[in-house]
Every structure is written in structure tokens, then in C-alpha cells.
Design a protein around this motif. Structure first.
Motif, PDB file in Angstrom:
ATOM      1  N   ARG A  30      21.532  27.689  -9.119  1.00 17.32           N
ATOM      2  CA  ARG A  30      20.936  28.787  -9.889  1.00 17.32           C
ATOM      3  C   ARG A  30      19.528  28.452 -10.374  1.00 17.32           C
ATOM      4  O   ARG A  30      19.136  28.808 -11.485  1.00 17.32           O
ATOM      5  CB  ARG A  30      21.797  29.144 -11.112  1.00 17.32           C
ATOM      6  N   ARG A  88      17.374  34.110 -14.376  1.00 10.35           N
ATOM      7  CA  ARG A  88      16.853  34.745 -15.594  1.00 10.35           C
ATOM      8  C   ARG A  88      16.183  33.819 -16.587  1.00 10.35           C
ATOM      9  O   ARG A  88      15.505  34.279 -17.492  1.00 10.35           O
ATOM     10  CB  ARG A  88      17.983  35.523 -16.278  1.00 10.35           C
ATOM     11  N   TYR A 136      10.961  35.432 -12.650  1.00  9.91           N
ATOM     12  CA  TYR A 136      12.141  36.062 -12.048  1.00  9.91           C
ATOM     13  C   TYR A 136      12.413  37.400 -12.740  1.00  9.91           C
ATOM     14  O   TYR A 136      12.637  38.422 -12.086  1.00  9.91           O
ATOM     15  CB  TYR A 136      13.375  35.160 -12.163  1.00  9.91           C
ATOM     16  N   ASP A 194      23.873  36.488  -3.352  1.00 10.95           N
ATOM     17  CA  ASP A 194      25.038  36.261  -4.206  1.00 10.95           C
ATOM     18  C   ASP A 194      26.264  36.092  -3.329  1.00 10.95           C
ATOM     19  O   ASP A 194      26.296  36.577  -2.197  1.00 10.95           O
ATOM     20  CB  ASP A 194      25.229  37.428  -5.181  1.00 10.95           C
ATOM     21  N   TYR A 230      37.429  37.211  -7.041  1.00  7.48           N
ATOM     22  CA  TYR A 230      36.666  38.378  -7.514  1.00  7.48           C
ATOM     23  C   TYR A 230      37.167  39.671  -6.864  1.00  7.48           C
ATOM     24  O   TYR A 230      37.239  40.718  -7.503  1.00  7.48           O
ATOM     25  CB  TYR A 230      35.170  38.187  -7.239  1.00  7.48           C
ATOM     26  N   GLY A 259      28.734  41.202 -15.931  1.00 10.87           N
ATOM     27  CA  GLY A 259      28.953  40.568 -14.638  1.00 10.87           C
ATOM     28  C   GLY A 259      29.443  41.546 -13.596  1.00 10.87           C
ATOM     29  O   GLY A 259      29.434  42.760 -13.817  1.00 10.87           O
ATOM     30  N   PRO A 260      29.895  41.010 -12.457  1.00 10.27           N
ATOM     31  CA  PRO A 260      30.254  41.875 -11.334  1.00 10.27           C
ATOM     32  C   PRO A 260      31.546  42.640 -11.553  1.00 10.27           C
ATOM     33  O   PRO A 260      32.487  42.132 -12.172  1.00 10.27           O
ATOM     34  CB  PRO A 260      30.409  40.889 -10.172  1.00 10.27           C
ATOM     35  N   PHE A 309      20.382  44.370  -9.450  1.00 10.75           N
ATOM     36  CA  PHE A 309      20.508  43.024  -8.878  1.00 10.75           C
ATOM     37  C   PHE A 309      20.786  43.098  -7.372  1.00 10.75           C
ATOM     38  O   PHE A 309      20.209  42.340  -6.588  1.00 10.75           O
ATOM     39  CB  PHE A 309      21.618  42.266  -9.610  1.00 10.75           C
ATOM     40  N   HIS A 323      26.943  22.551 -12.519  1.00 15.92           N
ATOM     41  CA  HIS A 323      27.133  23.993 -12.356  1.00 15.92           C
ATOM     42  C   HIS A 323      25.747  24.611 -12.515  1.00 15.92           C
ATOM     43  O   HIS A 323      24.779  23.871 -12.616  1.00 15.92           O
ATOM     44  CB  HIS A 323      28.144  24.526 -13.381  1.00 15.92           C
ATOM     45  N   TYR A 371      26.974  45.317 -10.434  1.00 19.66           N
ATOM     46  CA  TYR A 371      26.743  44.295 -11.459  1.00 19.66           C
ATOM     47  C   TYR A 371      26.412  45.017 -12.750  1.00 19.66           C
ATOM     48  O   TYR A 371      25.416  45.725 -12.831  1.00 19.66           O
ATOM     49  CB  TYR A 371      25.607  43.364 -11.041  1.00 19.66           C
TER      50      TYR A 371
HETATM   51  O1  CP3 Z   1      19.362  30.153  -7.418  1.00 18.85           O
HETATM   52  C1  CP3 Z   1      20.443  30.195  -6.821  1.00 18.85           C
HETATM   53  O2  CP3 Z   1      21.361  29.382  -7.035  1.00 18.85           O
HETATM   54  C2  CP3 Z   1      20.631  31.190  -5.678  1.00 18.85           C
HETATM   55  C3  CP3 Z   1      21.235  32.438  -5.991  1.00 18.85           C
HETATM   56  C4  CP3 Z   1      22.684  32.557  -6.434  1.00 18.85           C
HETATM   57  C5  CP3 Z   1      23.103  33.569  -7.325  1.00 18.85           C
HETATM   58  N1  CP3 Z   1      24.463  33.525  -7.427  1.00 18.85           N
HETATM   59  C6  CP3 Z   1      22.202  34.517  -7.990  1.00 18.85           C
HETATM   60  C7  CP3 Z   1      22.692  35.335  -9.122  1.00 18.85           C
HETATM   61  C8  CP3 Z   1      23.811  31.850  -6.040  1.00 18.85           C
HETATM   62  C9  CP3 Z   1      23.935  30.626  -5.142  1.00 18.85           C
HETATM   63  C10 CP3 Z   1      24.932  32.488  -6.668  1.00 18.85           C
HETATM   64  C11 CP3 Z   1      26.339  32.055  -6.458  1.00 18.85           C
HETATM   65  C12 CP3 Z   1      27.402  32.712  -7.223  1.00 18.85           C
HETATM   66  N2  CP3 Z   1      27.509  34.026  -7.580  1.00 18.85           N
HETATM   67  C13 CP3 Z   1      28.588  32.056  -7.628  1.00 18.85           C
HETATM   68  C14 CP3 Z   1      28.957  30.616  -7.333  1.00 18.85           C
HETATM   69  C15 CP3 Z   1      28.240  29.662  -8.217  1.00 18.85           C
HETATM   70  C16 CP3 Z   1      28.589  29.762  -9.668  1.00 18.85           C
HETATM   71  O3  CP3 Z   1      27.689  30.095 -10.449  1.00 18.85           O
HETATM   72  O4  CP3 Z   1      29.757  29.495 -10.013  1.00 18.85           O
HETATM   73  C17 CP3 Z   1      29.384  32.998  -8.305  1.00 18.85           C
HETATM   74  C18 CP3 Z   1      30.736  32.762  -8.936  1.00 18.85           C
HETATM   75  C19 CP3 Z   1      28.705  34.255  -8.247  1.00 18.85           C
HETATM   76  C20 CP3 Z   1      29.173  35.563  -8.744  1.00 18.85           C
HETATM   77  C21 CP3 Z   1      28.288  36.133  -9.781  1.00 18.85           C
HETATM   78  N3  CP3 Z   1      27.013  36.594  -9.550  1.00 18.85           N
HETATM   79  C22 CP3 Z   1      28.565  36.300 -11.156  1.00 18.85           C
HETATM   80  C23 CP3 Z   1      29.860  35.904 -11.832  1.00 18.85           C
HETATM   81  C24 CP3 Z   1      27.434  36.865 -11.728  1.00 18.85           C
HETATM   82  C25 CP3 Z   1      27.296  37.349 -13.149  1.00 18.85           C
HETATM   83  C26 CP3 Z   1      27.040  36.246 -14.093  1.00 18.85           C
HETATM   84  C27 CP3 Z   1      25.610  36.247 -14.488  1.00 18.85           C
HETATM   85  O5  CP3 Z   1      25.027  35.156 -14.557  1.00 18.85           O
HETATM   86  O6  CP3 Z   1      25.092  37.337 -14.754  1.00 18.85           O
HETATM   87  C28 CP3 Z   1      26.450  37.022 -10.719  1.00 18.85           C
HETATM   88  C29 CP3 Z   1      25.079  37.559 -10.856  1.00 18.85           C
HETATM   89  C30 CP3 Z   1      23.948  36.688 -10.411  1.00 18.85           C
HETATM   90  N4  CP3 Z   1      23.905  35.971  -9.250  1.00 18.85           N
HETATM   91  C31 CP3 Z   1      22.699  36.515 -11.081  1.00 18.85           C
HETATM   92  C32 CP3 Z   1      21.917  35.675 -10.281  1.00 18.85           C
HETATM   93  C33 CP3 Z   1      20.496  35.229 -10.532  1.00 18.85           C
HETATM   94  C34 CP3 Z   1      22.295  37.192 -12.390  1.00 18.85           C
HETATM   95  C35 CP3 Z   1      22.086  38.642 -12.150  1.00 18.85           C
HETATM   96  C36 CP3 Z   1      20.820  39.224 -12.745  1.00 18.85           C
HETATM   97  O7  CP3 Z   1      19.702  38.743 -12.511  1.00 18.85           O
HETATM   98  O8  CP3 Z   1      20.985  40.237 -13.423  1.00 18.85           O
END
Ligand code: CP3
Length: 353
Positions: free
Chosen positions: A29, A33, A38, A79, A155, A98-99, A48, A325, A93
């Protein structure tokens, strides 16, 4: 011929088991944010998912952390849930929540899914890979990724995040045949998705199994290890030699069995893995991890000590520095800068020890 001169990317060397004067680093990650740049692009994209499916913007946010901190690898911005979305499951989202997905809870629900439009929906992701590769600094590598079937299924079945995984366990334990169909579909789609990422320019891949630790041993072997092994094998058949990182978060004492069965080149370690255990695993595979993201949030001496401990314990073997993580949203960007500096200065620091 691949020689050291032809392959100047330290991250890829480390995945193949080589060591260097300092370990390569990137952060799960690393785009997101906590970075003001970003948030700007994210606001421009609208939702998103729109950001994930707009190659120019997704490529831009993929590269942002490298411009600031010079990581040794970029990770494709996307994602793990774009795969269920591309299989036809409704996904949104929700800000602050979250999702949210329209849940798939039974064999009958599986009929709502199809692989027919997979690459049509995911096409923009492959285009993002091409755009990033064209702009990537030559010593940095591009990581493609997907969620591992078990975590993606959590999910899909829960309809979003979950605390106790009640619905997905009810499906997996109560109707293993039906749940196996879902996992098989995910193995197939994920294999194709990763293969296309590699064809577009991804140089290594990571499988995120964030909720692997929710399963007891027999279910872990069946729903985490087996499907991961199947994907790794099928992807390697098409792309021999592609480095694969597995991240079975929470695997605990099953980390080693996972590494062996899944056949990954590198193992992403969560924060609970001790440095002793990490050293033991490092004798078999490259290890990646496992700084607590909360330390990056806090910064200062606590961060320095933990970074130093990891570099000292793992830096002499095949190692990729990373977190256990993802980066937390409230992380001050300057703490990431301080971390990058510590890693870059490690060859000097080590001499002084
Ligand atoms: O920078 C990176 O690592 C690359 C991009 C990336 C994202 N998600 C962007 C993202 C990667 C590799 C992921 C993987 C991901 N997504 C996982 C596995 C890794 C982990 O964190 O456990 C999981 C479980 C998800 C599912 C997911 N996506 C959730 C549960 C959420 C909501 C939680 C949150 O932080 O809001 C997302 C959204 C998400 N994926 C965001 C980003 C940058 C935030 C959304 C936003 O910008 O509004």
C-alpha cells in the motif's frame, strides 16, 4: 542471456535468492491516501474503481511513491476485488466503510458469475501495466498482483469485510463441493489475470492472502495452499521463471508448509513472525517484511530500532524490506522518507557496528 549486467534490478535479484550490500525495499500500500498527491488524483478520478480502470491515472499513482522515496519496486495500482467485479459481481467502495459486494452464498449464486467478460473489464489494468513499465526508472521493477482465492472468496461471500467469516466458513465447511467450484473459478480467473499482467510487463507477482490466518490447518491446506499452488504452477507454465511472492498473512506455524507446497520464491511475513523464525525461513526462500505499519505511523526511535533490528537480522540473507501489512492512512509521509534513508544508509551503518 540473463547476466548481472543485463539485469540491473536489485529487487529481482533478491527474489532469486541473491544478497547485496543493502536489501531492496518497497511497501505494501505504498500508493494511497497517506500521500497528498494520491488524494488529488483520487479526487479527479471520482470513484476508487474509476481510478483503478483509468490507466493514465492508475499509472500516475503507481509511480508517485517511487518519485518521492525511490523504492526498488512499484506495485501496480489496482485492487484485489477487480477480479470478482470482472466476473460479474456487483461491487462498490463505500466511503469510510470499505468494499460492498452483492454476496454469493450458495452454489446457485455462482450462476451469476462468468469469465466471459474478464479481460474486457480488466483491459485497462493491463494498459496501466504497459504505461508504468514505459516510465519506470530502469533499476526499479514492476510488481503485478492479485488476491489469492481464499481471501477474494471471503469478500465475495461475506459481501465485504468480516470479523468472524461466518458466511464464508458456512459455505466452505457446509458445502465444500460448491465452495470448491467458486475457488476453482477464482484459480482460473486469477491465473489468466496474472498471465496478462506479465505479458503487459509485470516482472514479478504477489498473491495477497490477507485472511489466510482465519483458517485451521486442514482448511488452510485445502483453501489457501492448494489453490495458491495451482495458480503458481499454471502461471509458471506460461511464464517460466517469473518470480512469485506469497503473502499468507497470519499463517503462523504453517508459513513453511505454505512456502514448500505453493512453491513461491519469496514469502511475505506478517508482523507476528519473530526474527528467529524469519531467519529460519530465509534458509529456504527469500523473505519479505515485516515491520509493523504502526511503527511507520509513530516514527522516531521506535521506528529506527525496529528497522535496524530487521536489517541486522535479515540483511545478510535474501531479503526484501517491507511492512508486515499495508501503510496506514494516517502515516506522516516524512516517516516513509526517514525509513527509506535508513535502508539506503544501511551499508555504512553496518560497517560502524
Ligand atoms: O500500493 C499498493 O499496495 C497497490 C494497490 C493496492 C490496493 N489494494 C489499493 C487500495 C493493493 C495491492 C491492494 C490489495 C488489497 N485490497 C488487499 C490485500 C492487502 C491488504 O491490505 O490486506 C485487500 C484485502 C483489498 C481489499 C480492499 N480494498 C479493502 C478492504 C479496501 C478498503 C479499506 C481501505 O483502506 O479503504 C480497499 C480499498 C483500497 N485499495 C484503497 C487503496 C488505495 C483505498 C481506497 C480509496 O482510495 O478510497
Amino acid at each position: 542471456m540473463t547476466s548481472f549486467a543485463a539485469q540491473p534490478k536489485p529487487f529481482l535479484h533478491a527474489l532469486k535468492g541473491d544478497t547485496a550490500d543493502r536489501p531492496p525495499f518497497w511497501l505494501m500500500r505504498q500508493a494511497g491516501r497517506y500521500l497528498p498527491e494520491y488524494r488529488k488524483v483520487r479526487a479527479r478520478a471520482g470513484s476508487f474503481l474509476d481510478l483503478c480502470y483509468t490507466p493514465k491515472l492508475a499509472a500516475e499513482v503507481t509511480l508517485q511513491p517511487l518519485r518521492r522515496y525511490g523504492m526498488d519496486a512499484a506495485i501496480l495500482f489496482s485492487d484485489i476485488l477487480v477480479v470478482p467485479h470482472a466476473l460479474g459481481q456487483e461491487l462498490a467502495y463505500v466511503e469510510g466503510e470499505g468494499p460492498k459486494l452483492a454476496p454469493i452464498r450458495t452454489s446457485a449464486d455462482l450462476k451469476r458469475l462468468t469469465t466471459g467478460r474478464l479481460h474486457e473489464v480488466l483491459g485497462p489494468v493491463y494498459e496501466t501495466v504497459r504505461l508504468v513499465r514505459a516510465e519506470l526508472p530502469e533499476e526499479a521493477a514492476l510488481i503485478g498482483f492479485a488476491g489469492a482465492p481464499w481471501t477474494v472468496a471471503t469478500y465475495m461471500v461475506e459481501g465485504g469485510g468480516s470479523k468472524d467469516f461466518g458466511h464464508v466458513k458456512r459455505f466452505a465447511y457446509g458445502d465444500p463441493g460448491g465452495f470448491g467450484e467458486l475457488i476453482r473459478l477464482l484459480v482460473e480467473a486469477t491465473t489468466d489475470y496474472l498471465s496478462r499482467q506479465i505479458e503487459a510487463g509485470a516482472e514479478a507477482i504477489q498473491l495477497f492472502d490477507t485472511w489466510a490466518g482465519a483458517l485451521p490447518e486442514d482448511a488452510f491446506r485445502r483453501w489457501v495452499m492448494e489453490p495458491t499452488r495451482a495458480i503458481v504452477e499454471a502461471v509458471r507454465k506460461k511464464h517460466p521463471g517469473i518470480p512469485v511472492i506469497g503473502f499468507p498473512r497470519g499463517a503462523g506455524s504453517l508459513y513453511e508448509a505454505y512456502a514448500e507446497t505453493a512453491g513461491v520464491d519469496a514469502l511475505g511475513l506478517d508482523t507476528a513472525v519473530t526474527l528467529d523464525e524469519a531467519q529460519r525461513l530465509q534458509k529456504r526462500v527469500t523473505v519479505q517484511g515485516n515491520l509493523d505499519p504502526a511503527l511507520l505511523l509513530v516514527g522516531g526511535e521506535a521506528l529506527e530500532r525496529a528497522v535496524h533490528d530487521r536489517l541486522a537480522a535479515l540483511g545478510a540473507g535474501p531479503y526484501v524490506f517491507n511492512l508486515g501489512h499495508g501503510v496506514m492512512q494516517a502515516t506522516p509521509p516524512e516517516h516513509v522518507g526517514a525509513l527509506a534513508e535508513m535502508i539506503r544508509r544501511w551499508p555504512e551503518t553496518r560497517k560502524g557496528l
